[in-house]
Design an enzyme around this catalytic site. Structure first.
Site, mmCIF file in Angstrom:
data_model
loop_
_atom_site.group_PDB
_atom_site.id
_atom_site.type_symbol
_atom_site.label_atom_id
_atom_site.label_comp_id
_atom_site.label_asym_id
_atom_site.label_seq_id
_atom_site.Cartn_x
_atom_site.Cartn_y
_atom_site.Cartn_z
ATOM 1 N N GLU A 208 0.881 -1.176 0.000
ATOM 2 C CA GLU A 208 0.000 0.000 0.000
ATOM 3 C C GLU A 208 0.912 1.218 0.000
ATOM 4 O O GLU A 208 1.433 1.601 1.042
ATOM 5 C CB GLU A 208 -0.897 -0.026 1.248
ATOM 6 N N CYS A 242 -2.097 9.621 2.504
ATOM 7 C CA CYS A 242 -1.651 8.993 1.249
ATOM 8 C C CYS A 242 -2.570 9.326 0.087
ATOM 9 O O CYS A 242 -2.116 9.420 -1.048
ATOM 10 C CB CYS A 242 -1.565 7.484 1.433
HETATM 11 P P1 NAD Z 1 8.201 4.750 4.905
HETATM 12 O O1 NAD Z 1 8.201 3.930 3.675
HETATM 13 O O2 NAD Z 1 9.337 5.658 5.170
HETATM 14 O O3 NAD Z 1 8.091 3.812 6.208
HETATM 15 C C1 NAD Z 1 7.092 2.834 6.368
HETATM 16 C C2 NAD Z 1 7.596 1.744 7.269
HETATM 17 O O4 NAD Z 1 8.721 1.118 6.674
HETATM 18 C C3 NAD Z 1 8.041 2.207 8.664
HETATM 19 O O5 NAD Z 1 7.579 1.272 9.614
HETATM 20 C C4 NAD Z 1 9.558 2.196 8.576
HETATM 21 O O6 NAD Z 1 10.178 1.884 9.787
HETATM 22 C C5 NAD Z 1 9.833 1.100 7.562
HETATM 23 N N1 NAD Z 1 11.045 1.345 6.774
HETATM 24 C C6 NAD Z 1 11.580 2.544 6.447
HETATM 25 N N2 NAD Z 1 12.684 2.389 5.675
HETATM 26 C C7 NAD Z 1 12.851 1.054 5.539
HETATM 27 C C8 NAD Z 1 13.801 0.242 4.843
HETATM 28 N N3 NAD Z 1 14.813 0.765 4.176
HETATM 29 N N4 NAD Z 1 13.641 -1.098 4.886
HETATM 30 C C9 NAD Z 1 12.614 -1.651 5.556
HETATM 31 N N5 NAD Z 1 11.689 -0.941 6.231
HETATM 32 C C10 NAD Z 1 11.789 0.390 6.222
HETATM 33 O O7 NAD Z 1 6.818 5.531 4.886
HETATM 34 P P2 NAD Z 1 6.307 6.612 5.892
HETATM 35 O O8 NAD Z 1 7.152 7.834 5.741
HETATM 36 O O9 NAD Z 1 6.144 6.029 7.238
HETATM 37 O O10 NAD Z 1 4.842 6.904 5.332
HETATM 38 C C11 NAD Z 1 4.587 7.806 4.317
HETATM 39 C C12 NAD Z 1 4.398 7.114 2.994
HETATM 40 O O11 NAD Z 1 3.461 6.068 3.105
HETATM 41 C C13 NAD Z 1 3.830 8.037 1.935
HETATM 42 O O12 NAD Z 1 4.452 7.753 0.700
HETATM 43 C C14 NAD Z 1 2.369 7.661 1.877
HETATM 44 O O13 NAD Z 1 1.732 7.951 0.661
HETATM 45 C C15 NAD Z 1 2.441 6.199 2.132
HETATM 46 N N6 NAD Z 1 1.182 5.725 2.674
HETATM 47 C C16 NAD Z 1 0.404 4.893 1.931
HETATM 48 C C17 NAD Z 1 -0.813 4.478 2.423
HETATM 49 C C18 NAD Z 1 -1.712 3.569 1.655
HETATM 50 O O14 NAD Z 1 -2.651 3.067 2.267
HETATM 51 N N7 NAD Z 1 -1.496 3.334 0.381
HETATM 52 C C19 NAD Z 1 -1.222 4.902 3.681
HETATM 53 C C20 NAD Z 1 -0.397 5.747 4.412
HETATM 54 C C21 NAD Z 1 0.805 6.145 3.912
#
Ligand code: NAD
Length: 453
Positions: A208, A242
């Site tokens: 997602e 998002c």
């Molecule tokens: P992110 O991708 O930075 O982090 C998400 C999760 O992944 C966190 O738990 C983080 O600890 C982990 N993570 C971060 N880097 C990692 C890596 N290199 N390897 C493995 N895990 C890692 O996202 P965010 O900043 O927390 O959230 C914002 C993003 O999420 C935006 O792009 C937003 O559009 C998206 N989002 C999508 C939805 C949806 O339902 N489609 C909902 C909310 C947010």
């Protein structure tokens, strides 16, 4: 450490308890009760982590969970029934049954922007599907993460549902474990990392992700309502949603009027919150600085105020932003809304088509031909006609992206589908054994040709 955890969960899973539908329903009831009991703590944590007001937290984080849990409990028996399917003539005498089987051990990685909803909503699917789950909340909302951990520890054995807190390294170590399914919500960049890690063990994933979700305002739109719904969808949670409209394409004939409505709605909906200090803040200094740098990429026509100490940026409109600016290449994910105009529908369509597939798309129009045209000619995850964001909050619509914005979908029945595997079984008769498949002569061949025309 995680090896032990997974082994214990595997043992628990093999005991077979989670296969019982009554058990699953009971656990969903437990989840609802636990969230109710800790509602106040969750809201306090959201206030500390993101300055979310109680009202906004309830509307966007808690209420959708209650709705999703009730919906799932109500329909779970029906969803989980084995489905009998027909057999073709070539399989005369047999019957087909499709069982929805739990994946087994599931990993849920959650982001920070709706840290409660996006940790628990997939968990509802995991429980409904009969799985064990490990949840990794975001490290950027530590107070909320702590309450989520306490709440789930109080409610479930860790051999069934367990929270692992930590940052990137923790997430990466979890991704090395032999889970049976991974549900990830987060950015496109990390989505690729997750998929790559999953590919090494051929673990199925649901991703997602995010992206730049456009809103188009046609000249036939009810401009006041369009402005209100765009302002609300864009600026709740300080634009850190998002499916928030990332930019607006408005028909040039109605642009001025639309902008007047939009500015008015922004004041009505948010200026009091800004004044009283209850407008959500940007999650981190890094995200705050990134957004501030965007303010120089266009002409600010409304807002543009910020407070470094509190990490708050006021709802802002920009014009004259070049499509080559960083702001138009990345998901904005903050309270900045660039406005563009278009003359012909083709122009707006090709602008959107030239960019990665959005998670959401919104068309504001009274003209039904125009609505259909945009909905059918553009690829995107999902969206609304004459609204923003609301398609996400119904258990009756599958929610997910397409292409760069994600893989798979969830909510309601689709969560159940995501968290289960379809196991197909053909039950063959032993009353007779049609000889045709064993024969290699011409007569059999001509019969086969008649069957497989
Ligand atoms: P992110 O991708 O930075 O982090 C998400 C999760 O992944 C966190 O738990 C983080 O600890 C982990 N993570 C971060 N880097 C990692 C890596 N290199 N390897 C493995 N895990 C890692 O996202 P965010 O900043 O927390 O959230 C914002 C993003 O999420 C935006 O792009 C937003 O559009 C998206 N989002 C999508 C939805 C949806 O339902 N489609 C909902 C909310 C947010």
């Amino acid at each position: 450490m995680y090896v032990d955890l997974l082994e214990r969960q595997r043992l628990f899973f093999h005991q077979g308890k989670t296969r019982d539908i009554f058990f699953r329903k009971e656990q969903l009831e437990v989840l609802k009760r636990s969230i109710k009991t800790r509602e106040h703590d969750l809201m306090n944590a959201l206030k500390v982590d993101l300055n979310k007001s109680t009202e906004e937290a309830f509307l966007t984080e808690i209420a959708p969970l209650y709705q999703e849990i009730s919906h799932t409990i109500k329909h779970l028996t029906k969803w989980s029934k084995p489905q009998k399917v027909k057999a073709p003539i070539s399989h005369f005498g047999s019957r087909g049954v499709v069982y929805s089987e739990p994946h087994g051990l599931t990993l849920i990685i959650a982001p920070w922007n709706y840290p409660v909803q996006l940790a628990f909503a997939p968990l509802i699917g995991a429980i409904a599907g009969g799985n064990c789950a490990v949840i990794k909340p975001s490290e950027l909302t530590p107070n909320t993460s702590k309450i989520i951990k306490e709440l789930l520890n109080e409610s479930y054995s860790k051999d069934y549902i367990c929270v692992v807190e930590g940052a990137v390294e923790t997430s990466q170590r979890l991704l090395e474990q032999p889970f049976d399914y991974i549900f990830f919500t987060g950015s496109v960049a990390v989505g690729k990392v997750v998929m790559e890690a999953a590919a090494k063990q051929l673990i199925p994933v649901t991703l997602e992700l995010g992206g730049k979700s456009p809103a188009v305002v046609d000249k036939s739109a009810k401009l006041d309502l369009a402005a209100k719904r765009i302002a609300w969808g864009k600026f709740i949670n300080a634009g850190q949603t998002c499916v928030a409209p990332d930019y607006v394409l408005v028909h040039e004939e109605v642009k001025d009027s639309f902008l007047n409505h939009l500015k008015k709605q922004m004041d009505e909906l948010f200026s009091q919150k800004i004044k009283s200090g209850s407008y959500p803040r940007i999650v981190s200094e890094r995200h705050f600085e990134r957004l501030l740098s965007f303010l120089n990429e266009g002409e600010v026509i409304k807002g543009g105020d910020f407070n470094r100490e509190n990490l708050v940026i006021s709802p802002t409109l920009l014009e004259e932003v070049d499509w080559n600016e960083t702001m138009m290449k990345e998901e904005i994910f903050g309270p900045l809304l660039p406005i563009f105009s278009y003359r012909e529908a083709e122009e707006a369509i090709s602008i959107i088509r030239d960019r990665p597939c959005p998670l959401a798309f919104y068309i504001f129009a009274e003209n039904e031909e125009m609505q259909k045209r945009f909905i059918h000619e553009l690829p995107f995850g999902g969206g609304c006609i004459n609204d923003t964001v609301m398609h996400l909050a119904t258990p009756y619509l599958p929610f997910g992206g397409k292409g760069e914005s994600g893989i798979g979908a969830y909510h309601g029945y689709n969560s159940f589908l995501a968290f289960t595997h379809r196991k197909s079984i053909l039950k063959q008769t032993t009353r007779f054994d049609l000889p045709i498949r064993y024969r290699q002569d011409e007569k059999a061949m001509s019969l086969l040709r008649k069957i497989f025309r």
